[in-house]
Design a protein around this motif. Sequence first.
Motif, PDB file in Angstrom:
ATOM      1  N   TYR A  36     -38.372  -3.253  22.705  1.00  0.00           N
ATOM      2  CA  TYR A  36     -37.814  -2.505  23.845  1.00  0.00           C
ATOM      3  C   TYR A  36     -36.533  -1.799  23.493  1.00  0.00           C
ATOM      4  CZ  TYR A  36     -34.050  -5.885  24.812  1.00  0.00           C
ATOM      5  OH  TYR A  36     -32.922  -6.646  24.741  1.00  0.00           O
ATOM      6  N   TYR A 163     -34.975 -12.612  21.248  1.00  0.00           N
ATOM      7  CA  TYR A 163     -33.908 -12.841  22.218  1.00  0.00           C
ATOM      8  C   TYR A 163     -33.759 -14.304  22.616  1.00  0.00           C
ATOM      9  CZ  TYR A 163     -32.161  -8.226  22.138  1.00  0.00           C
ATOM     10  OH  TYR A 163     -31.547  -7.086  21.687  1.00  0.00           O
ATOM     11  N   LEU A 193     -22.506 -10.064  19.435  1.00  0.00           N
ATOM     12  CA  LEU A 193     -22.611 -10.952  20.595  1.00  0.00           C
ATOM     13  C   LEU A 193     -24.087 -11.164  20.901  1.00  0.00           C
ATOM     14  CD1 LEU A 193     -19.635  -9.894  20.757  1.00  0.00           C
ATOM     15  CD2 LEU A 193     -19.825 -10.105  23.227  1.00  0.00           C
ATOM     16  N   ALA A 196     -24.475  -7.285  22.350  1.00  0.00           N
ATOM     17  CA  ALA A 196     -23.455  -6.247  22.179  1.00  0.00           C
ATOM     18  C   ALA A 196     -22.915  -6.315  20.753  1.00  0.00           C
ATOM     19  CB  ALA A 196     -22.312  -6.450  23.173  1.00  0.00           C
ATOM     20  N   LEU A 216     -27.951  -5.609  15.546  1.00  0.00           N
ATOM     21  CA  LEU A 216     -28.687  -4.458  16.041  1.00  0.00           C
ATOM     22  C   LEU A 216     -27.823  -3.232  15.760  1.00  0.00           C
ATOM     23  CD1 LEU A 216     -31.221  -3.508  17.724  1.00  0.00           C
ATOM     24  CD2 LEU A 216     -29.622  -3.323  19.635  1.00  0.00           C
ATOM     25  N   GLY A 218     -26.546  -0.700  17.093  1.00  0.00           N
ATOM     26  CA  GLY A 218     -26.346  -0.302  18.490  1.00  0.00           C
ATOM     27  C   GLY A 218     -26.010   1.169  18.631  1.00  0.00           C
ATOM     28  N   ILE A 219     -26.551   1.766  19.660  1.00  0.00           N
ATOM     29  CA  ILE A 219     -26.325   3.199  19.882  1.00  0.00           C
ATOM     30  C   ILE A 219     -24.903   3.441  20.382  1.00  0.00           C
ATOM     31  CG2 ILE A 219     -27.070   5.084  21.416  1.00  0.00           C
ATOM     32  CD1 ILE A 219     -29.985   4.034  20.619  1.00  0.00           C
ATOM     33  N   THR A 256     -25.052  -0.938  25.766  1.00  0.00           N
ATOM     34  CA  THR A 256     -25.467  -0.265  26.989  1.00  0.00           C
ATOM     35  C   THR A 256     -25.089  -1.111  28.199  1.00  0.00           C
ATOM     36  OG1 THR A 256     -27.271   0.799  25.822  1.00  0.00           O
ATOM     37  CG2 THR A 256     -27.473   0.660  28.220  1.00  0.00           C
TER      38      THR A 256
HETATM   39  N1  PMP Z   1     -26.803  -6.143  19.840  1.00  0.00           N
HETATM   40  C1  PMP Z   1     -27.791  -6.695  20.558  1.00  0.00           C
HETATM   41  C2  PMP Z   1     -28.396  -7.968  20.098  1.00  0.00           C
HETATM   42  C3  PMP Z   1     -28.240  -6.072  21.733  1.00  0.00           C
HETATM   43  O1  PMP Z   1     -29.229  -6.609  22.461  1.00  0.00           O
HETATM   44  C4  PMP Z   1     -27.605  -4.877  22.174  1.00  0.00           C
HETATM   45  C5  PMP Z   1     -28.026  -4.228  23.459  1.00  0.00           C
HETATM   46  N2  PMP Z   1     -29.073  -3.345  23.303  1.00  0.00           N
HETATM   47  C6  PMP Z   1     -26.602  -4.322  21.378  1.00  0.00           C
HETATM   48  C7  PMP Z   1     -26.209  -4.984  20.216  1.00  0.00           C
HETATM   49  C8  PMP Z   1     -25.966  -3.018  21.733  1.00  0.00           C
HETATM   50  O2  PMP Z   1     -26.872  -1.964  21.482  1.00  0.00           O
HETATM   51  P1  PMP Z   1     -26.806  -0.603  22.278  1.00  0.00           P
HETATM   52  O3  PMP Z   1     -25.439  -0.053  22.071  1.00  0.00           O
HETATM   53  O4  PMP Z   1     -27.863   0.250  21.654  1.00  0.00           O
HETATM   54  O5  PMP Z   1     -27.077  -0.909  23.710  1.00  0.00           O
END
Ligand code: PMP
Length: 304
Positions: A36, A163, A193, A196, A216, A218-219, A256
């Motif tokens: 997702y 998750y 986190l 995040a 991740l 992250g965007i 996000t």
């Molecule tokens: N790390 C994890 C594990 C996440 O679930 C998220 C939220 N999508 C992020 C970082 C931040 O990613 P993004 O800035 O793309 O929302």
Amino acid sequence: MATPHPQVFFGDRLVPAAAATVGVASSAVLYGLSVYTVFPVHRSAGTRTAFRLADHFRRLEESCKIIGIDRFAQEWDYARFEATVRELIGANEPQDEVFVRASVHVVESLPGTRVRGTAITVSMFVYDAVPIVPQDGMRLKASPWRRIPDNAIPSRAKVNGAYVNSVLAKQDAIDSGYDDCVFLDGNGHVCELSAANIFLVRGGTLITPDVSCDILDGINRRTVLTLAAEDGIPVLERTVDLTELYIADEVFVTGTSAGAAPVLEVDGRIVGDGRPGPISQALRKRHHAALRTDDAHGWLTRLD
Ligand code: PMP
């Protein structure tokens, strides 16, 4: 999770939210085999816009590729994705800021754990944009749970099953009286986190774990790195020790659902002088504008 708004995209059309259900025998349910992304839709001056939609689509494609969900690339392209978002937002007409969760579910019932060639269903729903961490200063706890390494379940892929790792760590942090966790890898280096990415500031330099630190990609992390570089702030992407967070001048997080929010305490140590620092505050402001009104980078897609 907030309640989905009434119309949900499921499979190939919009349906009432209650009708968008995945079967109990699907691989999505049995093995957590869905990927997702979540992106924000804002409204300013009467226009709704999605933030970095093409980047979210690309990351969803990449998550599928990593996990081996090959039907997504065969059945979906960016044009279809954007048109679906437009249709979904048009049907729900959200009045405030919302998030859209777009998922690719492996819906086949399987006798065993495999993925190649399996049938998928794409879903998309809208929900109210409620931040998952305090926006005025949060407290973090280093987690006793380790971040899943790239050679177990890659953090780079946004796969639902992974998750469980975040749930364990976040629940432990909450049970201990903190707002969220700091995940460490097997060597004790800082990852991120529960949902995040994390940044620190030391001596005017912005530092964040690089993309091969089991995070991740992250965007909002990428966004803040771009904005910081434009503002002339020196940026370092490298491994980070937990104790660097203890002695940082500033710490903040991005995501996000997290925004760009300051951290005021890590494991009982006060960050800096206990107030959000100047670099965190400046980047928070720039990030806020980039998501809503400042389209200097072409990151905003008009939806109506
Ligand atoms: N790390 C994890 C594990 C996440 O679930 C998220 C939220 N999508 C992020 C970082 C931040 O990613 P993004 O800035 O793309 O929302």
